[in-house]
Motif scaffolding. Structure first.
Motif, PDB file in Angstrom:
ATOM      1  N   UNK A  11       0.822  -1.280   0.245  1.00 13.11           N
ATOM      2  CA  UNK A  11      -0.204  -0.128   0.073  1.00 13.11           C
ATOM      3  C   UNK A  11       1.152   1.053  -0.109  1.00 13.11           C
ATOM      4  N   UNK A  12       0.353   2.465  -0.499  1.00 11.36           N
ATOM      5  CA  UNK A  12       1.086   3.589  -0.731  1.00 11.36           C
ATOM      6  C   UNK A  12       1.971   3.850   1.113  1.00 11.36           C
ATOM      7  N   UNK A  32       9.847   4.879  -4.788  1.00 17.01           N
ATOM      8  CA  UNK A  32      10.297   5.561  -4.566  1.00 17.01           C
ATOM      9  C   UNK A  32      10.664   6.143  -3.651  1.00 17.01           C
ATOM     10  N   UNK A  41       4.986   4.167  -3.839  1.00 17.29           N
ATOM     11  CA  UNK A  41       3.910   5.400  -3.786  1.00 17.29           C
ATOM     12  C   UNK A  41       2.414   4.537  -4.620  1.00 17.29           C
ATOM     13  N   UNK A  42       2.217   3.314  -4.908  1.00 16.75           N
ATOM     14  CA  UNK A  42       0.649   3.106  -5.042  1.00 16.75           C
ATOM     15  C   UNK A  42       0.178   1.617  -4.689  1.00 16.75           C
ATOM     16  N   UNK A  43      -0.250   1.719  -5.422  1.00 18.24           N
ATOM     17  CA  UNK A  43      -1.212   0.235  -4.460  1.00 18.24           C
ATOM     18  C   UNK A  43      -0.763  -0.670  -5.598  1.00 18.24           C
ATOM     19  N   UNK A  58       1.062  -1.881 -11.086  1.00 21.49           N
ATOM     20  CA  UNK A  58      -0.815  -1.262 -11.077  1.00 21.49           C
ATOM     21  C   UNK A  58      -1.222  -1.594 -11.970  1.00 21.49           C
ATOM     22  N   UNK A  60      -4.188   1.203 -13.702  1.00 20.32           N
ATOM     23  CA  UNK A  60      -5.397   1.686 -13.472  1.00 20.32           C
ATOM     24  C   UNK A  60      -5.428   2.265 -15.161  1.00 20.32           C
ATOM     25  N   UNK A  61      -6.264   3.232 -15.021  1.00 17.58           N
ATOM     26  CA  UNK A  61      -6.970   3.921 -16.279  1.00 17.58           C
ATOM     27  C   UNK A  61      -6.165   4.757 -16.731  1.00 17.58           C
ATOM     28  N   UNK A  62      -5.747   6.225 -16.417  1.00 21.26           N
ATOM     29  CA  UNK A  62      -5.436   7.339 -16.974  1.00 21.26           C
ATOM     30  C   UNK A  62      -4.151   6.939 -17.020  1.00 21.26           C
ATOM     31  N   UNK A  64      -0.118   8.016 -18.040  1.00 20.42           N
ATOM     32  CA  UNK A  64       0.642   9.619 -17.704  1.00 20.42           C
ATOM     33  C   UNK A  64       1.618   8.865 -18.893  1.00 20.42           C
ATOM     34  N   UNK A  90      -2.551  13.808 -19.163  1.00 18.33           N
ATOM     35  CA  UNK A  90      -3.340  15.743 -18.320  1.00 18.33           C
ATOM     36  C   UNK A  90      -2.999  16.114 -19.122  1.00 18.33           C
ATOM     37  N   UNK A  91      -2.007  16.285 -20.550  1.00 27.12           N
ATOM     38  CA  UNK A  91      -1.966  17.685 -21.581  1.00 27.12           C
ATOM     39  C   UNK A  91      -1.879  16.707 -23.592  1.00 27.12           C
ATOM     40  N   UNK A 126       7.225  15.487 -16.630  1.00 27.57           N
ATOM     41  CA  UNK A 126       5.108  15.468 -16.155  1.00 27.57           C
ATOM     42  C   UNK A 126       5.678  17.614 -16.313  1.00 27.57           C
ATOM     43  N   UNK A 127       7.096  17.929 -16.288  1.00 28.73           N
ATOM     44  CA  UNK A 127       6.589  19.569 -16.704  1.00 28.73           C
ATOM     45  C   UNK A 127       6.270  20.184 -17.952  1.00 28.73           C
TER      46      UNK A 127
ATOM     47  N   UNK B  17     -11.760   7.538 -12.937  1.00 27.01           N
ATOM     48  CA  UNK B  17     -10.722   6.871 -13.636  1.00 27.01           C
ATOM     49  C   UNK B  17     -10.407   5.890 -11.910  1.00 27.01           C
ATOM     50  N   UNK B  36      -4.181  12.182 -12.716  1.00 20.74           N
ATOM     51  CA  UNK B  36      -4.367  13.459 -12.981  1.00 20.74           C
ATOM     52  C   UNK B  36      -4.929  13.518 -14.715  1.00 20.74           C
ATOM     53  N   UNK B  37      -5.654  15.223 -14.654  1.00 25.80           N
ATOM     54  CA  UNK B  37      -5.574  15.055 -16.359  1.00 25.80           C
ATOM     55  C   UNK B  37      -5.717  17.269 -15.947  1.00 25.80           C
ATOM     56  N   UNK B  38      -6.420  17.299 -17.332  1.00 32.11           N
ATOM     57  CA  UNK B  38      -6.927  18.490 -17.965  1.00 32.11           C
ATOM     58  C   UNK B  38      -6.853  19.674 -17.421  1.00 32.11           C
ATOM     59  N   UNK B  85       4.465  15.490  -9.017  1.00 34.52           N
ATOM     60  CA  UNK B  85       4.645  14.751  -9.263  1.00 34.52           C
ATOM     61  C   UNK B  85       4.110  14.932 -10.633  1.00 34.52           C
ATOM     62  N   UNK B  87       2.654  18.140 -12.067  1.00 31.95           N
ATOM     63  CA  UNK B  87       2.185  19.906 -12.359  1.00 31.95           C
ATOM     64  C   UNK B  87       2.076  19.622 -13.066  1.00 31.95           C
ATOM     65  N   UNK B  88       1.090  21.320 -13.295  1.00 30.73           N
ATOM     66  CA  UNK B  88       0.165  21.672 -13.768  1.00 30.73           C
ATOM     67  C   UNK B  88      -1.017  20.339 -14.663  1.00 30.73           C
ATOM     68  N   UNK B 119      -8.150   5.012  -8.062  1.00 33.95           N
ATOM     69  CA  UNK B 119      -7.361   5.164  -9.058  1.00 33.95           C
ATOM     70  C   UNK B 119      -5.369   5.020  -9.547  1.00 33.95           C
ATOM     71  N   UNK B 123       0.371   7.919  -3.788  1.00 29.86           N
ATOM     72  CA  UNK B 123       1.023   9.074  -2.724  1.00 29.86           C
ATOM     73  C   UNK B 123       1.668   8.650  -2.047  1.00 29.86           C
ATOM     74  N   UNK B 125       0.685   8.320   1.484  1.00 28.40           N
ATOM     75  CA  UNK B 125       0.599   6.964   2.864  1.00 28.40           C
ATOM     76  C   UNK B 125      -0.528   7.401   2.674  1.00 28.40           C
TER      77      UNK B 125
END
Lengths: 233, 169
Positions: A11-12, A32, A41-43, A58, A60-62, A64, A90-91, A126-127, B17, B36-38, B85, B87-88, B119, B123, B125
């Motif tokens: 677990x996280x 990490x 950091x994730x399950x 992991x 997940x649906x989204x 990265x 996300x972008x 990420x930026x 998600x 994480x989305x728009x 992790x 940003x934006x 999701x 995290x 914790x």
């Protein structure tokens, strides 16, 4: 590293190891370093590839974006000298006109808004917005580029996409024994299927979606059931 | 002094998600997470993810009390999610109360946490919460029901426990 945790669910916040000066560790997704501890950091299930690569499996649906992964995206715009492509992150990603096989300033690729593209992520941090290419370093496309409009794209979870890309994927073996089809799987959970008829394409996509949590025998039964019910119409 | 029976269900909603339903006895809350989305340019933070919480009560329109709950939940989630992790980007959490039989805020915090884990948001914790109350007679109750909450005229405290450390709210 806590060897007894390998293969079990974490677990996280769980401490999965400590940093020692003499041992080189490679940390993958989900783990990490926090000062001198390695923390999840994730399950998910804590995995090890010997000798020293650790990560967490992991589902997940989204998506990265990660560099060098192949994804399927939808073209949503053509700003400037680039295509804007939606890969589910996300972008939205950018894909330069020139990153296609045989493309030059005069010879633009024939890509419209709404087209499906199979491409590789070249820059992902990420930026910034992710950047895509449809060629490798030497200018060859290797199957990347526009996916035919005769196919059908559907979304699945990232875990299922990774299973489909594994060497010995049971669902694809079962399906390829019964149908002939073309398939492209993106690490962003997008799967594109093309086969001889619409019925077959729908059958194949339903079988793939249903197979996520089934074992090998159950997959065979499920595929047979769906094929029978489709042919009884 | 005991908790009511807890129950939890994950991935119950298909479109988002991650999602979770958490129950403390009869109190039931469903949390859905997108991210994480728009994020809209006026809400984006250049070095962190924006956490947006929407709290929907069982009946009626959300008002000031709901906004206060949303702020508490947002602060709790920000303490736990590794926002640097992504940003934006935005992580949106929507909570819907299905039934309120007391201990609503702790139930919401627990539902949020389980939905975030479903999701796959990174995290630090996880958080769990329980409501505690001390009656005028000095008797301590944990996880009070709605009847117990409404009949109490004394100060009620809420203790939030995070993995590995303790924060009191």
């Amino acid at each position: 590293m806590q060897q007894e945790l390998v293969g079990s669910v974490v677990l996280p916040g769980d401490v999965v190891g400590v940093v020692r000066g003499d041992v080189e560790l490679k940390l993958g997704p989900g783990v990490r370093r926090e000062q001198d501890k390695i923390v999840a950091t994730k399950c998910g299930v804590f995995r090890l590839r010997k000798p020293n690569m650790y990560w967490i499996d992991i589902n997940q649906k989204r998506y990265v974006p990660v560099a060098k992964e192949h994804v399927i995206g939808i073209v949503t715009g053509k700003p400037g000298e680039n295509f804007r492509v939606d890969i589910g992150s996300s972008q939205q990603a950018l894909l330069p006109f020139l990153a296609f096989e045989g493309a030059t300033k005069r010879n633009r690729p024939n890509v419209q808004i709404g087209d499906l593209l199979y491409c590789e992520i070249s820059v992902a941090n990420k930026d910034m917005e992710p950047e895509l290419v449809c060629v490798d370093g030497s200018g060859k496309s290797h199957g990347m580029g526009v996916l035919s409009i005769d196919g059908f794209m559907f979304r699945c979870s990232l875990g299922l996409a990774r299973k489909l890309l594994a060497d010995d994927c049971p669902i694809l073996k079962t399906l390829s024994a019964r149908f002939s089809f073309e398939i492209a799987v993106g690490m962003n959970g997008c799967v594109w299927v093309k086969s001889k008829s619409v019925t077959n394409t729908i059958l194949i996509s339903n079988c793939i979606e249903n197979s996520e949590y089934l074992g090998i025998d159950e997959i065979e039964k499920m595929v047979d059931q769906l094929v029978q019910s489709a042919h009884s119409y | 002094m005991s908790l009511r029976s807890l129950s939890c269900e994950q991935s119950l909603l298909a479109r988002c998600d991650g999602s979770a339903r958490f129950k403390h006895g009869e109190t039931s809350v469903v949390a859905a997470v997108y991210g994480p989305g728009d994020v809209k340019p006026n809400k984006e933070i250049i070095n962190k993810a924006t956490i947006e919480v929407t709290f929907k009560p069982k009946t009626g329109l959300p008002g000031c009390a709901e906004t206060a709950l949303e702020k508490i939940l947002q602060d709790t989630c920000e303490a736990v999610i590794l926002t640097s992790l992504h940003p934006r980007s935005s992580i949106s959490i929507i909570l819907q109360v299905e039934h309120d039989d007391g201990s609503l805020l702790p139930c919401c915090i627990n539902a949020c946490c389980v939905a975030l884990m479903d999701t796959g948001v990174p995290m630090r914790g996880f958080v769990c919460a329980v409501a505690c109350a001390v009656q005028q007679s000095g008797e301590e109750i944990i996880d009070p029901t709605l009847e117990q909450e409404q009949s109490m005229s004394s100060f009620e405290g809420l203790l939030c426990i995070t993995y590995g450390s303790c924060l009191a709210v």
